[in-house]
Every structure is written in structure tokens, then in C-alpha cells.
Design a protein around this motif. Sequence first.
Motif, PDB file in Angstrom:
ATOM      1  N   PHE A 714       0.826  -1.193   0.000  1.00 20.76           N
ATOM      2  CA  PHE A 714       0.000   0.000   0.000  1.00 20.76           C
ATOM      3  C   PHE A 714       0.867   1.252   0.000  1.00 20.76           C
ATOM      4  N   GLY A 715       0.337   2.316  -0.628  1.00 27.02           N
ATOM      5  CA  GLY A 715       1.039   3.585  -0.678  1.00 27.02           C
ATOM      6  C   GLY A 715       0.073   4.738  -0.545  1.00 27.02           C
ATOM      7  N   LYS A 716       0.579   5.938  -0.723  1.00 19.96           N
ATOM      8  CA  LYS A 716      -0.224   7.141  -0.559  1.00 19.96           C
ATOM      9  C   LYS A 716      -1.436   7.101  -1.486  1.00 19.96           C
ATOM     10  N   ALA A 717      -2.583   7.550  -0.955  1.00 17.43           N
ATOM     11  CA  ALA A 717      -3.820   7.545  -1.718  1.00 17.43           C
ATOM     12  C   ALA A 717      -3.773   8.588  -2.829  1.00 17.43           C
ATOM     13  N   ALA A 725      -3.423   3.640  -2.153  1.00 16.57           N
ATOM     14  CA  ALA A 725      -3.146   2.946  -3.408  1.00 16.57           C
ATOM     15  C   ALA A 725      -2.680   1.531  -3.098  1.00 16.57           C
ATOM     16  N   ILE A 726      -3.175   0.565  -3.860  1.00 15.73           N
ATOM     17  CA  ILE A 726      -2.840  -0.844  -3.658  1.00 15.73           C
ATOM     18  C   ILE A 726      -1.968  -1.291  -4.828  1.00 15.73           C
ATOM     19  N   TYR A 727      -0.893  -1.966  -4.514  1.00 13.18           N
ATOM     20  CA  TYR A 727       0.040  -2.469  -5.527  1.00 13.18           C
ATOM     21  C   TYR A 727       0.189  -3.978  -5.375  1.00 13.18           C
ATOM     22  N   GLY A 767       4.013   0.596  -1.644  1.00 16.48           N
ATOM     23  CA  GLY A 767       4.011   1.966  -2.112  1.00 16.48           C
ATOM     24  C   GLY A 767       4.723   2.865  -1.123  1.00 16.48           C
ATOM     25  N   ASP A 768       4.880   4.117  -1.506  1.00 17.53           N
ATOM     26  CA  ASP A 768       5.487   5.096  -0.617  1.00 17.53           C
ATOM     27  C   ASP A 768       4.371   5.826   0.122  1.00 17.53           C
TER      28      ASP A 768
END
Length: 791
Positions: A714-717, A725-727, A767-768
Motif C-alpha cells: 500500500f502507498g499514498k492515496a 493505493a494498492i500495488y 508503495g510510498d
Amino acid sequence: MRRRTFTASVGAAAAAAAVTAGTLPAWAREEGGRGGDAYVWRNAAVNGGGFVPGIVFNETEPGLIYARTDIGGCYRWQEDSRTWTPLLDWVGRDKWGWSGVVSMATDPVEPDRVYAAVGTYTIDWDPNNGAVLYSDDRGDTWGAAELPFKQGGNMPGRGMGERLAVNPADNAQVYLGTPSGNGLWRSVDHGRTWAKVESFPNPGNFVVDPSNPTLADNQGVIWIDFDQIGGKIYVGVADPADPLYVSEDGGATWQAVPGAAEALGSADGNRTIPKQSAVDNTNGYLYVVTGYDPGPYNGAPASGDGGRIMRLATQTGEWTDITPAYNPRGVIPGFGGITVDRQNPGTLMASTCNNWWPDEILFRSVDSGATWSLSWDYAEGQDRHDRFAMDSSGSPWLSWNGEDQLPQYAVKHGWMIEALAIDPHDSDRIMWGTGATIWGTESLTQWDAQGDLIGEVEAGQRVPLPVEQFTVGVRAEGIEETAVLDLAALGGTLVSAVGDVGGFVHTDLDRAVPMIDTGWSTGTSVDFAQANPDIVVGTGNVHGNEKGHVGVSTDRGKTWRNAAPVEGVPGDGHGGTVAVTADGSRILWTPGDSEVTPVYSTDLGETWNPVQGLPAGAKIRSDRVRASVLYAFSGGVFYRSTDGGATFADTGATGLPTGAVEDFRAVPGHKSHVWLAGRGDEKEGIGGGMWRSKDGGATWKRIAVFETAESVGFGKAARRSGYPAIYTSAEIDGKAAIYRSTDGGSHWSRINDDDHQWAWSGSAITGDPEIYGRVYLTTNGRGIVYGDIAD
């Protein structure tokens, strides 16, 4: 080059080309209106980190150099920036074995042409056969000629060769020496098609250990070299009784070279094989180094020396043993590489292979092997003296967090040295590959002006002589060949667990850094406290029982200490996985490959307590919001703890695969949200892919679009109030790729393209938390890759 930090913007002039989402179905393109972002891909700098078994200079064009790695593809040197450019990032998961490069050849007649023999394993670990890749534009694009057999880019013997060779008299002819009894092969159309050379009589027979599957393969046909004075073609074979063949009619017929068995096939009673060759086409010599083992790991045999350097006069057939008479260690453990100075053909160099203590030795001769000088030597006792100083600033981790213990330096000449090459256009430049990096210098000929390192005075006392040292430095910038197992993105800091070199803490992605100081031989898992990211934990395999497996940092990875060992966990290996609660108050560790059940600590690893309710091997993750909640998975059962990991209970969830779950992670900022990636289970009738839970793992919904998934992060929305955000590294419609969702998993888009696949990238992804769109992913041989949305 502008240094890129975590907060720097991504410029369109980046070295890597931007990629597009490509043609995708509607569900994949929409992604909440933000699909189709172009991405730029780079590496977080480690500089090296794995074995470089081959370095090949083009003999016609200065500055055209290639390097091959055993699992991480191949690279081309950029003279202007003194960095390497990766050439095989387009290899996908379906052909992942093509990232293992067993040999390269660069065309001396048409320098734009280059070839790579690929295939990682000759055993069934790699389901695909090998291939010869061919390029007419220096590796920018490739064609592939698939072969009817496997090749061993990561098998024993991978530093021998080169097994590929272009005939300088007819550059449409390319030869390939093969393992496993497949013989000698040849292409007559610049590598497009291949056929076995039926007239070649010997496919080799040398087997290291027939009882060990990874050592039981016939090493086969090892190398091909060309005598341009007499027009002869020489081929080295792994057969101590018949190790060398020659053709004097352009490869139509072949004969065993007289005297080769005595010269190359034995050394002090040990069977040996011709590992590498070099031709002096001015003085008419073929040089061959031998070893009792194909390498790259083993040292000398139980007794006697392990190899020789032999010289064949190609016009007369006379053999001369030119093995250096002296080695500070007392015996030669075997040789790895040999190279001739094309500008000064009587000058040649050779390297030992696995002279484990105190260091490898480079030998240099300026009289065709009649006499030799050494890269270092002893005076009295173990008082070591060196011709050059090692500058590891390009890869500061090369000290392995150690200190000099004379005569063993923390920064060594290397080990497993088989790639050894003097620039054919510049006598001052040499590069050599090790198990970790490439070393090089542009001041090599200063060696000859130094004279002897050691002199003798009365009573035979050895005394050092003054020499002005030159500098050898890292030449691996741009080569990223680590196998990465886990990542944690804290925001401004990236923590990694890495095979063979432990792990790293990056605050500047363009700068190589020292390795995490925990004593890990391989880092296996990292985590941080979501609400207190100063607390970072990791675990890794270790050697012996001197230190605990778990490392703890309370200053965001700047410094580390080892947690206490756990009783019953063996010292070697067993890194397992580690988790820390959201507030950093508790650490949970699952030892790897051990019968010891998971343990938890309430004092940052000073003491440990057994977890109740979990089997050995259960993987544990923490809820990213609630400090008292953690999750675990094992054998199809999902568990939850509500008391900080002291006890776990089965959530009763159904429909999850029993043994094929690759990863699961909890969602930052969303309590009780957990995502799980897996391959499914045909026997149980459970499809693979992705599952999500919003109630702490009690119930799950399968994301049906994925056929398989190997990681999730997961990262910054995309929006201030949106879902993170899902990766994932996953497969849709048979295409393994990197996918992203910005709307909670309703829609997905592919964010990499066919030019950026990195063979396999499944261990972990994240994610970042501060930079929208940035994603970090692990690879098996191409290091830490990260991507940003292009400007």
C-alpha cells in the motif's frame, strides 16, 4: 547526474524510458479515472551485490564492454558516465530463467552485434530450455534463438568460458559450448539459427559430485578461442583425459591436441579441467588456466595444488608449465581468470579462485609467463604488503561492517574471481568480477614500475620494499544484482532485507550505503511501527550462534542492535519473518525452517516469550492502526490476536488456499483491513489471486480478476480522503505484471510494460506513504526497483 532523493520530482529526462499501461480491458483501464499513468523505473543504488562471472571487452571499439551476472541479466558499459546499463529487463516471468547469463560474445568485426547465452539452471528448477539472444544494436533490442536443452547461468562452472565466441575470420559464425553432454554448437547466420557440430567428438564428462543433483551435471564444452596466426580454432572440454581440441579447416574436422591431457588434465595427482583461455596472436601462444573444480565456490583439494597455468606454442605444439612458483599461502587453490594485454602481448595476468584466506591473489607477468609478480605478499610472519589500495566508496557495504585483521582486510580483492580482463585498447585499464562487485583501475601499468614487493637481507629475512600504491575502485555502478526479499517504506526511508548482503537503509535512493549492521548473511524480513516509525525491526539468516537473528533500531534505521537469541533456534539460517505492533511496543518473530513456534517480546527483543495458539512457521503481520491486534496465517487458517500477540485464535475464515499464500498485509490507516495474495489450490477447488477482509480476517472477498498474486502492498492515496493505493505483483489474463488500484480494489491498471519486467518480482511490494504513485518492488537478481509516475 542530479541526485534523486525521496522528495525529488521525477523528470521526463530520466535514464529509464517511460512506460504506458498498454491495451487493457475496461476494468483495468478505468481505475477510478486515473488509469494509464506512464511510469519511469529506476534502481535504489546498491552497486553490485552478487557474482559477476564474465566481463567482455570488444576488441575493435574502445569503451564497448559487457558484463554478465548469474541471475541478474547482463549490462553494457557507458563510458561517458562510467556506469552500466541493464539489457535484459524485458525478460518476463514466463521466461525468468533467461535472466541467468552463462556467456556473452561481442562481435570484433561488426561491434553493434552482441550475443548472450541464457538459461539459469540445467536441473528442473528452471522449467524452460535455454536460448541464445542476439542483438544488432548493442543490446538495446534482442532476438531469441531457443535451444533444445537447458543452460546453467547459475550452475557450477558458470565462471568458466567464454562458452560463446564469434569467429573473427567469418563473423557470421558463432560458436557455443554447452553443458550436459550436448556438445559444440554453431550458428552460421549471426546467431539466428543453431545446429550441433556433429564432427566435434567430445561432449565432456567431468562431474563434480554425481550424488548431488546440483553438482551432477556434465560440465561439457567450456570455451572456444581463435588463433589468428595459423587460422586454428581451439575448444576446451571438461574431460581430464582429453581436454583440448583444435580445428585447422574452419571447424570442419577436429583433432585432440597432443600433450593436452598431461598439460591440462592433472595437477599433482588431481584431475583438472581447462577453465579459461587467452590467445596471444602476436607471439603465437594459447594460455590456459586449470582447476580441479569448475568453481566458483571451492578452493584447493584436500592435498596438493588445485591448478596450473599452461602455455601452448600454437605454431610448434610445445607445452610449457608457467604456473607461478610462489604463493604466500603455500599452495595454489586453483585459478579463475586469465587475460592478455593486447597492446603488450607478452603481458598477461591471472587470478586465483577462492584463495579464501586472507585474500585472492592477482599474478602479473611481462615475459609471457616466464616470471611473475604478485598483487600482495608477506614480509616476515603475516606482515602483508600490497601493490594497490582498495577504494570501496562506490559500494561502502563492501567492508561487510568489519575491520582489518591483518593480513585479512575488511575490503578484499574479492573471491570467486573468474572475470578478469585487461582492456584491449588501454593497457592501464583492468576490471575483475567477484562474488559481490566489479573492481577496476585505470593505472594498471604502475604495477610494472613498482618493482618487487619484498626483498631479502642477510639470514634470509624478508623485508618490504617501498612501492607507490595505485588505487583500485568499484566499477559496478549501475549493476544491481541483489535478490531482495522484503521492503518497508517509512516515508523518506526505505528499509530492505536482501539475500547474501543482509539489508540496507536508504534515505537517498541514488547513493549506495553500508549494510545493516546485524550480522545477517541474508536479510529475510523487515517491519516498522506504523505510529512510531523510528522503531524498525528486521530478521535474517545468520552463521553460528554468536548473535540473535532479530535486529532492532529505535532511530529509524540509523543504528541497530541484535535482539537476544531464542532458545532452540539453530544459529545457521532460520531468519523467518518479523512484525512489530503499530505502537512499537511488541515484536513478534517466526523463526524460519524451525520447529520453534513464534515468539513475542515486550522489551524490544531483550527477552522472548512463546506465542500461544500458532503453529511453527506461521507468518505474522500487525494491524497498522490498533496496537493490540495482529494477524497470522498458516496452512489455510487465518488467526487473529487482540492482546498484542500473546495469544492467537482461528478467525473461522473459509475459502482461503491451504498452502499457497505468498503474502498478506494490513492496510495503513484502516483498522481490521487485511489483503492476502496467493496462488490458489486446485485440489481444494479454490482459485488463486487476491482476497480482502474488512473485519480482521473473519470474512474474505476474493478479487476474481487475479489468477495468481504473489505480493500486495500500500502507498499514498490518490485523493486526500481516498483509500491507500494498492500495488501487487500478480497475473491477469495470463500476464504477470505490476498492477495498481486507487479505488480500494474495484479497478486495476498495469503500471509496468513489456520492457520492464525484471524476470521475477514477487517477494514483496510496497508503495510510498508520502509520494503518490511511487512503488518499490523486490526482484530476484535485479535489486530494488522503484517506479514513479512520469511528469
